[in-house]
Design a protein around this motif. Structure first.
Motif, short mmCIF file in Angstrom:
data_model
loop_
_atom_site.label_atom_id
_atom_site.label_comp_id
_atom_site.label_asym_id
_atom_site.label_seq_id
_atom_site.Cartn_x
_atom_site.Cartn_y
_atom_site.Cartn_z
N LEU A 1 0.83 -1.21 0.00
CA LEU A 1 0.00 0.00 0.00
C LEU A 1 0.87 1.26 0.00
CD1 LEU A 1 -2.95 -0.85 2.43
CD2 LEU A 1 -3.10 -0.36 -0.01
N LEU A 2 1.93 1.25 0.80
CA LEU A 2 2.83 2.40 0.85
C LEU A 2 3.49 2.64 -0.52
CD1 LEU A 2 4.51 1.96 4.36
CD2 LEU A 2 2.88 3.74 3.66
N ILE A 3 3.88 1.52 -1.14
CA ILE A 3 4.50 1.66 -2.48
C ILE A 3 3.47 2.23 -3.46
CG2 ILE A 3 5.42 0.35 -4.44
CD1 ILE A 3 6.74 -1.52 -2.38
N THR A 4 2.26 1.67 -3.40
CA THR A 4 1.20 2.15 -4.28
C THR A 4 0.88 3.61 -3.99
OG1 THR A 4 0.26 -0.08 -4.32
CG2 THR A 4 -1.17 1.70 -5.06
N GLN A 5 0.81 3.99 -2.72
CA GLN A 5 0.55 5.37 -2.32
C GLN A 5 1.65 6.29 -2.84
OE1 GLN A 5 -2.23 6.49 -0.70
NE2 GLN A 5 -1.46 8.54 -1.10
N LYS A 6 2.89 5.84 -2.72
CA LYS A 6 4.02 6.64 -3.19
C LYS A 6 3.95 6.83 -4.70
CE LYS A 6 9.01 6.79 -2.89
NZ LYS A 6 10.23 6.07 -2.62
N GLN A 7 3.58 5.75 -5.41
CA GLN A 7 3.47 5.86 -6.86
C GLN A 7 2.34 6.83 -7.23
OE1 GLN A 7 2.87 1.78 -8.07
NE2 GLN A 7 5.07 1.34 -8.18
N LEU A 8 1.23 6.72 -6.49
CA LEU A 8 0.12 7.63 -6.76
C LEU A 8 0.52 9.08 -6.48
CD1 LEU A 8 -3.00 5.71 -5.35
CD2 LEU A 8 -2.48 6.21 -7.73
N ASP A 9 1.25 9.27 -5.37
CA ASP A 9 1.70 10.62 -5.04
C ASP A 9 2.65 11.13 -6.13
OD1 ASP A 9 0.19 10.66 -2.76
OD2 ASP A 9 1.85 10.17 -1.38
N GLU A 10 3.50 10.27 -6.63
CA GLU A 10 4.46 10.68 -7.68
C GLU A 10 3.71 11.01 -8.96
OE1 GLU A 10 7.37 7.55 -8.07
OE2 GLU A 10 8.29 8.03 -6.15
#
Length: 146
Positions: free
Chosen positions: A130-139
């Motif tokens: 989820l954190l990776i996905t959140q980071k990708q979304l934020d990017e």
């Protein structure tokens, strides 16, 4: 005392005189005396044998009674041993069952801990994903904002 000694002395002299004069005619009396002594000896021997037999019978009775008491004691001890053995077996069985129950509870606890650890690991991996996905979304949001 002197009269008694004199009388005894006179009696002894009379016996001696009679023995000397009538000894040959009194020989049958000695035979009778001998027979009488033999009968007395036989009576004494018979009495001794009867007493010996009575004592032996009494000892045999005492031995039988003692043997019976000994056997009764052994039987009672054997019964007690069997009772104690049964109680020990029952106690051992209860302890074994209790131990088996505790071991089963421990095994269930271990499986539960293993399951919980696997769940924690899965949740950690999901959180990481989820954190990776959140980071990708934020990017992506940041790059699309420019």
């Amino acid at each position: 005392e002197n009269k008694t000694k004199t009388a005894e002395s006179q009696i002894n002299e009379l016996h001696s005189a009679l023995d000397a004069e009538f000894l040959p005619s009194r020989a049958h009396l000695y035979d009778d005396e001998s027979d009488k002594v033999k009968l007395q000896i036989n009576d004494i021997n018979q009495f001794i044998e009867e007493e010996r037999s009575r004592v032996k019978d009494k000892l045999d009775d005492n031995l039988k009674e003692s043997s019976a008491q000994y056997e009764a004691t052994i039987l009672k001890l054997n019964e007690n041993i069997q009772e104690v053995t049964a109680e020990l077996f029952e106690t051992r069985l209860q302890m074994k069952n209790s131990l088996d129950d505790k071991n089963e509870e421990n095994d269930q606890s271990k499986r539960r801990v293993t399951d919980l650890c696997a769940e924690v690991k899965r949740l950690s991996e999901s959180e990481e994903q989820l954190l990776i996905t959140q980071k990708q979304l934020d990017e992506e949001k940041a790059s699309s904002a420019f």
